[in-house]
Design a protein around this motif. Structure first.
Motif, PDB file in Angstrom:
ATOM      1  N   ARG A 253      50.468 -20.013 -42.256  1.00 13.51           N
ATOM      2  CA  ARG A 253      49.132 -19.572 -42.673  1.00 13.51           C
ATOM      3  C   ARG A 253      49.227 -18.156 -43.251  1.00 13.51           C
ATOM      4  NH1 ARG A 253      45.617 -19.213 -38.374  1.00 13.51           N
ATOM      5  NH2 ARG A 253      47.246 -19.650 -36.865  1.00 13.51           N
ATOM      6  N   GLY A 254      48.368 -17.858 -44.227  1.00 14.49           N
ATOM      7  CA  GLY A 254      48.378 -16.524 -44.832  1.00 14.49           C
ATOM      8  C   GLY A 254      49.144 -16.494 -46.151  1.00 14.49           C
ATOM      9  N   ILE A 255      49.590 -17.659 -46.625  1.00 10.30           N
ATOM     10  CA  ILE A 255      50.269 -17.720 -47.937  1.00 10.30           C
ATOM     11  C   ILE A 255      49.358 -18.530 -48.856  1.00 10.30           C
ATOM     12  CG2 ILE A 255      52.362 -18.424 -49.179  1.00 10.30           C
ATOM     13  CD1 ILE A 255      53.834 -18.391 -46.486  1.00 10.30           C
ATOM     14  N   HIS A 256      48.926 -17.917 -49.953  1.00  6.53           N
ATOM     15  CA  HIS A 256      47.917 -18.572 -50.798  1.00  6.53           C
ATOM     16  C   HIS A 256      48.264 -18.459 -52.273  1.00  6.53           C
ATOM     17  CE1 HIS A 256      45.199 -18.792 -47.353  1.00  6.53           C
ATOM     18  NE2 HIS A 256      45.605 -17.557 -47.076  1.00  6.53           N
ATOM     19  N   GLN A 257      47.869 -19.468 -53.004  1.00  5.73           N
ATOM     20  CA  GLN A 257      47.968 -19.398 -54.460  1.00  5.73           C
ATOM     21  C   GLN A 257      46.910 -18.410 -54.978  1.00  5.73           C
ATOM     22  OE1 GLN A 257      50.018 -20.469 -56.609  1.00  5.73           O
ATOM     23  NE2 GLN A 257      51.141 -22.146 -55.615  1.00  5.73           N
ATOM     24  N   ILE A 278      39.635 -14.977 -47.407  1.00  4.93           N
ATOM     25  CA  ILE A 278      41.036 -14.533 -47.542  1.00  4.93           C
ATOM     26  C   ILE A 278      40.986 -13.095 -48.029  1.00  4.93           C
ATOM     27  CG2 ILE A 278      43.295 -14.986 -48.559  1.00  4.93           C
ATOM     28  CD1 ILE A 278      42.340 -17.776 -49.306  1.00  4.93           C
ATOM     29  N   SER A 279      41.067 -12.159 -47.081  1.00  2.00           N
ATOM     30  CA  SER A 279      40.941 -10.760 -47.467  1.00  2.00           C
ATOM     31  C   SER A 279      42.222 -10.006 -47.144  1.00  2.00           C
ATOM     32  CB  SER A 279      39.769 -10.124 -46.712  1.00  2.00           C
ATOM     33  OG  SER A 279      39.792  -8.729 -46.928  1.00  2.00           O
ATOM     34  N   VAL A 286      52.148  -9.086 -49.958  1.00  2.00           N
ATOM     35  CA  VAL A 286      53.260  -9.297 -50.896  1.00  2.00           C
ATOM     36  C   VAL A 286      52.764 -10.239 -51.986  1.00  2.00           C
ATOM     37  CG1 VAL A 286      55.562 -10.283 -51.201  1.00  2.00           C
ATOM     38  CG2 VAL A 286      55.061  -8.881 -49.194  1.00  2.00           C
ATOM     39  N   ILE A 287      52.928  -9.807 -53.240  1.00  2.82           N
ATOM     40  CA  ILE A 287      52.531 -10.643 -54.378  1.00  2.82           C
ATOM     41  C   ILE A 287      53.807 -11.106 -55.071  1.00  2.82           C
ATOM     42  CG2 ILE A 287      51.318 -10.697 -56.594  1.00  2.82           C
ATOM     43  CD1 ILE A 287      49.555  -8.404 -55.500  1.00  2.82           C
ATOM     44  N   ILE A 288      53.888 -12.394 -55.335  1.00  3.40           N
ATOM     45  CA  ILE A 288      55.062 -12.945 -56.016  1.00  3.40           C
ATOM     46  C   ILE A 288      54.653 -13.287 -57.446  1.00  3.40           C
ATOM     47  CG2 ILE A 288      56.735 -14.837 -56.035  1.00  3.40           C
ATOM     48  CD1 ILE A 288      56.466 -14.961 -53.002  1.00  3.40           C
ATOM     49  N   GLY A 289      55.241 -12.590 -58.424  1.00  7.57           N
ATOM     50  CA  GLY A 289      54.925 -12.853 -59.832  1.00  7.57           C
ATOM     51  C   GLY A 289      54.678 -11.559 -60.569  1.00  7.57           C
ATOM     52  N   GLY A 290      54.776 -11.625 -61.911  1.00  6.89           N
ATOM     53  CA  GLY A 290      54.704 -10.367 -62.658  1.00  6.89           C
ATOM     54  C   GLY A 290      53.704 -10.349 -63.798  1.00  6.89           C
ATOM     55  N   GLY A 291      52.836 -11.350 -63.920  1.00  3.84           N
ATOM     56  CA  GLY A 291      51.933 -11.408 -65.082  1.00  3.84           C
ATOM     57  C   GLY A 291      50.537 -10.874 -64.779  1.00  3.84           C
ATOM     58  N   ASP A 292      49.594 -11.285 -65.654  1.00  2.00           N
ATOM     59  CA  ASP A 292      48.180 -10.897 -65.517  1.00  2.00           C
ATOM     60  C   ASP A 292      47.617 -11.300 -64.161  1.00  2.00           C
ATOM     61  OD1 ASP A 292      47.417  -9.722 -67.867  1.00  2.00           O
ATOM     62  OD2 ASP A 292      46.868 -11.595 -68.858  1.00  2.00           O
ATOM     63  N   VAL A 400      50.439 -13.267 -48.279  1.00  2.00           N
ATOM     64  CA  VAL A 400      51.338 -13.471 -49.429  1.00  2.00           C
ATOM     65  C   VAL A 400      50.558 -14.190 -50.508  1.00  2.00           C
ATOM     66  CG1 VAL A 400      53.473 -14.524 -50.252  1.00  2.00           C
ATOM     67  CG2 VAL A 400      53.373 -13.587 -47.935  1.00  2.00           C
ATOM     68  N   LEU A 401      50.596 -13.649 -51.723  1.00  3.30           N
ATOM     69  CA  LEU A 401      49.855 -14.239 -52.833  1.00  3.30           C
ATOM     70  C   LEU A 401      50.850 -14.738 -53.875  1.00  3.30           C
ATOM     71  CD1 LEU A 401      47.123 -11.486 -52.946  1.00  3.30           C
ATOM     72  CD2 LEU A 401      46.906 -13.800 -52.004  1.00  3.30           C
ATOM     73  N   LEU A 402      50.730 -16.020 -54.212  1.00  2.00           N
ATOM     74  CA  LEU A 402      51.661 -16.638 -55.158  1.00  2.00           C
ATOM     75  C   LEU A 402      51.041 -16.591 -56.553  1.00  2.00           C
ATOM     76  CD1 LEU A 402      52.599 -19.785 -53.023  1.00  2.00           C
ATOM     77  CD2 LEU A 402      53.671 -17.517 -53.016  1.00  2.00           C
ATOM     78  N   ALA A 403      51.675 -15.849 -57.435  1.00  5.86           N
ATOM     79  CA  ALA A 403      51.184 -15.732 -58.819  1.00  5.86           C
ATOM     80  C   ALA A 403      52.377 -15.962 -59.745  1.00  5.86           C
ATOM     81  CB  ALA A 403      50.559 -14.359 -59.036  1.00  5.86           C
ATOM     82  N   ALA A 404      53.033 -17.107 -59.527  1.00 10.30           N
ATOM     83  CA  ALA A 404      54.288 -17.393 -60.224  1.00 10.30           C
ATOM     84  C   ALA A 404      54.069 -18.240 -61.474  1.00 10.30           C
ATOM     85  CB  ALA A 404      55.248 -18.086 -59.263  1.00 10.30           C
ATOM     86  N   GLY A 405      52.832 -18.290 -61.961  1.00 18.95           N
ATOM     87  CA  GLY A 405      52.568 -18.998 -63.206  1.00 18.95           C
ATOM     88  C   GLY A 405      51.944 -20.363 -62.974  1.00 18.95           C
ATOM     89  N   PHE A 406      51.749 -21.061 -64.088  1.00 20.97           N
ATOM     90  CA  PHE A 406      51.033 -22.343 -64.059  1.00 20.97           C
ATOM     91  C   PHE A 406      51.894 -23.411 -64.713  1.00 20.97           C
ATOM     92  CE2 PHE A 406      48.001 -18.947 -63.799  1.00 20.97           C
ATOM     93  CZ  PHE A 406      47.217 -19.350 -62.731  1.00 20.97           C
TER      94      PHE A 406
END
Ligand SMILES: Cc1cc2nc3c(=O)[nH]c(=O)nc-3n(C[C@H](O)[C@H](O)[C@H](O)COP(=O)(O)OP(=O)(O)OC[C@H]3O[C@@H](n4cnc5c(N)ncnc54)[C@H](O)[C@@H]3O)c2cc1C
Ligand code: SF4
Length: 490
Positions: A253-257, A278-279, A286-292, A400-406
């Protein structure tokens, strides 16, 4: 003042000003400050009005940049907004949000600072709204044809407005409870305030576009119904399927797209929620990804009161200046970029990946194990990242926020029902050169067809797709088509 060939020698480029960091972290108001008419005039006067203007080829919409620079420099703002609206349905969306691929294509960028095109664009459209110059333009004649547009992001809205102005009856179906696509739920309020979207929607409504929020095509309305009840269907459902990270501990728990996290923050600002479920408040993030998307998670987490935010990108950091030999003008410069969110506080980790999520006995994430990675090509030529042995490092992580693209569209039931084929690798809608899918009478545009991209491309796609639909319905069309389905930037 008028635009002068030597204007750039007299006036330096001045970037758009931002609110102080301490102030903007305390609220969700937009970060950028307005530019005065006088300052916009000076910036516009830096335009050389080149014989061959590369800037407007750098813009997918083909915006008439030298023309509106000239009008602004001459203080002829009414003519400037006419020239701007001639190619762009929603200059405020691009004015606030576009990464401005036109600017590195400006001839001045060869050896100097380009014209601040986006800043001038935003000044024109915001002045036009303030002065009441943006009015509905309903079609004088109706065609008696009915078109369904599925999805209300910038692609769907641009297609809808063009088709309504061409005289067709347009119905926009949107699965969310509000219209706007990622402009509404996804892109944070500190980048675009939602009344900016609402005032444009009011114009579309006054032009006859009918919006149906809360209707998921493929579930509440079948593909067969859509085709039966409309002369054409435009599918503009975006590319919302998030890339997964398949790592040990992913189910903690605590890992979200990102696209689960960001819309909740939009909903708090819309008054739907008193606080986000989800605050980042008081958390190590920790954010995973490097884009917008990653940058938007960062700005959101800092506003929610995160203790510390780490952003990890498996790519190496780009250099600060472009290499003119391998990456010459007018190509998009492959250089290190930061967004305003980065100025607000972040610990960046380049060439670094998460290799494992670790949790506590209650199943909540508490830590991530990271490692340095090196880019390499495998035997088949595919890019891949290899962990550097001994480079492991642990970071505290309560969110943890997953921002690894679409990875394409998630509107599978609808596309199956319509019998519209999808590219099996990119999971995007297959269309021919006339924006037609494999299903008769069904067209596709925006991220759903192109893959995750930019607002300026979505608007250009929507305009071009509308021209194709109009041609199919009327055997001819006067609507402009700035891009083709497979067009790529300059
Ligand atoms: C977090 C984030 C930040 C971004 N920031 C920027 C930025 O600063 N600048 C920029 O240029 N670009 C940015 N982008 C990219 C930009 O938002 C997209 O390229 C653009 O919105 C695509 O427009 P679209 O109309 O194709 O799709 P979308 O805006 O994704 O809209 C598609 C709509 O279709 C709806 N839909 C899907 N399936 C169905 C269905 N079955 N029935 C009914 N409705 C359906 C969805 O709910 C959605 O509202 C960002 C993207 C993200 C995710
Ligand atoms: S829409 Fe984007 S690329 Fe086009 S002129 Fe505006 S800022 Fe430049």
């Amino acid at each position: 003042m008028a635009a002068q060939p030597w204007g750039f020698l007299r006036h330096p480029r001045v970037d758009v000003r931002k609110r102080p960091i301490a102030e903007r972290l305390r609220d969700w108001r937009v970060v950028l400050l307005p530019t005065s008419a006088a300052d916009a005039g000076v910036q516009a006067a830096r335009c050389m009005d080149c014989g061959v203007a590369f800037c407007h080829a750098g813009c997918p919409l083909g915006n008439l940049i030298p023309e509106w620079n000239e009008f602004v420099a001459r203080d002829e703002w009414c003519r400037a907004i006419e020239a701007l609206h001639a190619t762009n349905n929603f200059p405020e969306f691009t004015g606030w949000l576009c990464p401005a691929p036109c600017e590195p294509a400006c001839v001045l960028a060869i050896n100097s600072d380009p014209v601040s095109i986006k800043q001038v664009e935003l000044s024109i459209i915001e002045r036009a709204w303030a002065e009441g110059w943006v009015i509905p333009l309903p079609a004088p004649v109706h065609s008696g044809r009915r078109v369904a547009v599925i999805g209300s992001g910038p692609a769907g809205l641009a297609a809808a407005q063009q088709l309504a102005r061409a005289g067709h009856e347009v119905h926009v179906f949107e699965r969310d409870d509000r219209i706007g696509g990622l402009l509404r739920y996804g892109i944070p309020d500190f980048k675009i305030e939602k009344p900016v979207v609402d005032r444009r929607l009011a114009q579309l409504r006054a032009e006859g576009v009918e919006f149906h929020p809360g209707v998921e095509a493929g579930r509440d309305l079948t593909g067969q119904q859509l085709r039966r009840d409309h002369d054409a269907v435009v599918v503009a459902v975006g590319a919302h399927a998030s890339r997964e990270v398949d790592l040990p501990g992913r189910r903690l728990r605590g890992i979200h797209q990102a696209l689960t996290y960001l819309p909740l923050a939009n909903r708090v600002q819309a008054g739907d929620l008193t606080g986000s479920p989800i605050s980042a408040a008081g958390k190590h993030v920790v954010i995973i990804g490097g884009g917008d998307t990653a940058a938007d998670c960062l700005g959101t987490a800092n506003r929610q009161g995160a203790l510390e935010v780490h952003q990890l990108d498996h790519n190496p950091r780009f250099p600060d200046v472009r290499d003119p030999l391998t990456n010459p003008w007018p190509q998009w410069p492959r250089v290190h970029r930061t967004s305003p969110a980065h100025e607000e506080g972040v610990v960046e980790g380049w060439s670094r990946e998460v290799v494992e999520f670790r949790g506590d006995e209650e199943g909540r994430v508490r830590e991530v194990r990271t490692a340095r990675v090196e880019r390499r090509r495998d035997a088949a030529g595919h890019r891949d990242y290899a962990v550097v042995p001994g480079s492991e490092r642990d970071l505290p992580a309560d969110l943890v926020l997953l921002a690894a693209g679409f990875v394409g569209t998630d509107a599978t039931p609808l596309l199956d029902q319509l019998e519209a084929r999808v590219d099996p690798v990119r999971r995007t809608l297959l269309v021919d050169d006339g924006w037609a899918t494999t299903a008769p009478g069904v067209f596709g545009c925006g991220d759903a067809q192109r893959g995750a991209s930019l607002i300026v491309w979505a608007i250009a796609d929507g305009r071009s797709c509308a021209a194709a639909v109009d041609r199919q319905l009327m055997n001819r069309s006067l609507l402009p088509a700035p891009v083709r389905p497979r067009s790529r930037p300059l």
